[in-house]
Design a protein around this motif. Sequence first.
Motif, PDB file in Angstrom:
ATOM      1  N   ILE A 314       0.841  -1.210   0.000  1.00  8.94           N
ATOM      2  CA  ILE A 314       0.000   0.000   0.000  1.00  8.94           C
ATOM      3  C   ILE A 314       0.872   1.254   0.000  1.00  8.94           C
ATOM      4  O   ILE A 314       0.634   2.203  -0.751  1.00  8.94           O
ATOM      5  N   GLU A 315       1.915   1.255   0.845  1.00  8.81           N
ATOM      6  CA  GLU A 315       2.762   2.457   0.897  1.00  8.81           C
ATOM      7  C   GLU A 315       3.470   2.671  -0.438  1.00  8.81           C
ATOM      8  O   GLU A 315       3.605   3.789  -0.909  1.00  8.81           O
ATOM      9  N   TYR A 412      -3.150  -6.793  -2.073  1.00 11.17           N
ATOM     10  CA  TYR A 412      -2.466  -6.355  -3.308  1.00 11.17           C
ATOM     11  C   TYR A 412      -3.463  -5.671  -4.249  1.00 11.17           C
ATOM     12  O   TYR A 412      -3.172  -4.625  -4.833  1.00 11.17           O
ATOM     13  N   LEU A 413      -4.625  -6.316  -4.346  1.00  9.12           N
ATOM     14  CA  LEU A 413      -5.682  -5.791  -5.210  1.00  9.12           C
ATOM     15  C   LEU A 413      -6.100  -4.399  -4.734  1.00  9.12           C
ATOM     16  O   LEU A 413      -6.245  -3.461  -5.521  1.00  9.12           O
ATOM     17  N   THR A 568       8.183  -7.948  -7.227  1.00  5.46           N
ATOM     18  CA  THR A 568       8.618  -8.040  -5.826  1.00  5.46           C
ATOM     19  C   THR A 568       7.493  -7.711  -4.849  1.00  5.46           C
ATOM     20  O   THR A 568       7.342  -8.353  -3.817  1.00  5.46           O
ATOM     21  N   VAL A 569       6.681  -6.723  -5.217  1.00  5.98           N
ATOM     22  CA  VAL A 569       5.638  -6.258  -4.303  1.00  5.98           C
ATOM     23  C   VAL A 569       4.631  -7.389  -3.986  1.00  5.98           C
ATOM     24  O   VAL A 569       3.988  -7.373  -2.944  1.00  5.98           O
ATOM     25  N   PHE A 570       4.542  -8.390  -4.854  1.00  8.00           N
ATOM     26  CA  PHE A 570       3.619  -9.509  -4.615  1.00  8.00           C
ATOM     27  C   PHE A 570       4.344 -10.777  -4.138  1.00  8.00           C
ATOM     28  O   PHE A 570       3.715 -11.835  -4.010  1.00  8.00           O
ATOM     29  N   SER A 571       5.642 -10.687  -3.900  1.00  6.70           N
ATOM     30  CA  SER A 571       6.432 -11.913  -3.696  1.00  6.70           C
ATOM     31  C   SER A 571       6.083 -12.658  -2.409  1.00  6.70           C
ATOM     32  O   SER A 571       6.255 -13.874  -2.323  1.00  6.70           O
ATOM     33  N   ALA A 572       5.581 -11.931  -1.407  1.00  6.96           N
ATOM     34  CA  ALA A 572       5.289 -12.596  -0.121  1.00  6.96           C
ATOM     35  C   ALA A 572       4.314 -13.758  -0.300  1.00  6.96           C
ATOM     36  O   ALA A 572       4.429 -14.787   0.363  1.00  6.96           O
TER      37      ALA A 572
END
Length: 607
Positions: A314-315, A412-413, A568-572
């Motif tokens: 989000i950030e 994420y969405l 990367t932002v979705f990698s978790a």
Amino acid sequence: MCGIVGFVGKQSAAPILLKGLKQLEYRGYDSAGIAVMDADGIRVEKVSGRIARLCEKTENGAAVPGSIGIGHTRWATHGAPTDVNAHPHLSNDGRFAIVHNGIIENYLALREELISDGYVFQSETDTETIVHLLEKYYDGDIKAAVMKTAARLEGSYALGILCADAPDTLYAVREASPLILGIGVGENYFASDVTALVAHTKNVIYLEDGEIAALTPGSIEVYDCTGQRLQKPISRVTWSVEAAEKGGYEHFMLKEIMEQPAAVKAALAPRLHEGEIRLDDFELSEETLRSVSKIVITACGSAYYAGCSGRYAIEKLCHIPVQVELASELRYGEPMVDEHTLVLVISQSGETADTIAALKECRAHGATIIGIVNVVGSTIAKLADHTLYTWAGPEIAVATTKGFTTQLAILYLFALYVGKKLGRVEQAQYAALLRSLKLLPKRLQETIDMNYQIPALAGRYASQSLFFIGRNTDYAVALEGALKMKEISYLHAESYAAGELKHGTIALIDEGQPVIAVCCNEALCDKTLSNIVEVKARGAKVLALAFRGNKKIVSQADDVIFIPQIETVFSAALAVVPLQLLAYYAAREKGCDIDKPKNLAKSVTVE
Ligand code: AGP
């Protein structure tokens, strides 16, 4: 946590109650009991330990005749898990039997009052006060006695009640603890969880706080706390019986890990429309979003770690400050929340007591609440201004897996939706991120398929103490990976932001110490690599987690688990999967009760 079932019809009640209780086993419990009524009155059977003991004691229900009854699985709060403290509890005159979920906060004062009135207590439970109150207030009108009793109770309760004077009526009442009525043909049910009802009926009524229900074989009547009859809507449950069964897997946890590609697809697909994100039946306008000064995420346990991971997304994509708060802390703090705060309340069950309290606290400060919830019709889903369901399907194992990854998918969405609305994600970046997000289910399947070596790695790395490290979103994964390891394998696992090691923790690194290093954030990979080098220099054995093709990691770590490439932002959402499997196989190796770990409950409905 405690579970309730109730049945009234023409069939033998006890086998149905026992089956219902088995469906609720996953919630965690330490004793179980049933009360069944026939022409001879109410008979109670209860045992400490597993439902199997209750089945044995009652000859699978055959020894307890009658076609109306209530059942309970207890997770001890007030008093040890003994036969006597198990529910149901009987009134002194044997006229009432009750089962109870929740906690009666004023039970000590009530107990003293009832003892001075001459009532004799058998157990140490808070629940027993309720059954004596029913006897005290009963003057021939059961509903009136239930209403008067409820008015004396402070705290949370879902109650199932039998009264010998009403041989074909079950009573139920709820306040801050879930209770669902199931509508059958010539028979009716109630349960604290829809999973105990789906084998019998898909038509249900969600009881609300303060409501009282009377169920006979052919009718269900619901009243408010003043006794006014209510017209309640009937909801249709979409979960199938099979969805709540193991389907050939040794444990629900493994089944649910394997279901993640489908679960994440179910969470994302209905919200993605030709390059657009749609948030179910609500929209956050640009104007509304511009008035948001910060986002607060509140939750407990894994849902909190999902929030920690969501914060980075989000950030990064929305440029709105995000504060992630443990619900159990927020509820008693001085939350910096006002009408310009958007609060995301995350909960798989939607019934976690601390999370509900945090939601109410934020609401009282004027914030807008969005619930991210799996269980349809749950308390959080109802209390929130808007709800984004995670659509993971029933999650039975106490350790959450698909619940967690679907929460990430929704976060994420949400981040992408808000970032785009505020113009903080440019069109080209938005299109690329959306493409990547759509691929998440496929990448999850690849992650599962390529990690066949995890059982062997679990054998090598599972030890009495493990460290999980990572930076940024990898740190959130480390937190969740360590929690998974602790809760199901009972191994001590610490998670640290990798940069923090040198501020104290590195003193604990000795020869052979296993360190699991999450290294999927490419921008920070070199930094985490330095930490890997530091711990290795002190003798640590390092298992790293990285994107496929990361050669630097291969040269430094002892072993590497790879995941496929994704933004990367979705990698978790991918990185957590091997850690779920690692914990699963470590626990299996130790012979732990994986789906029902000791001392834990699926849904923590008490504080
Ligand atoms: C996760 O594996 C745990 N069992 C636990 O931390 C859980 O996430 C927490 O209790 C919150 O539950 P909820 O999502 O149902 O609110």
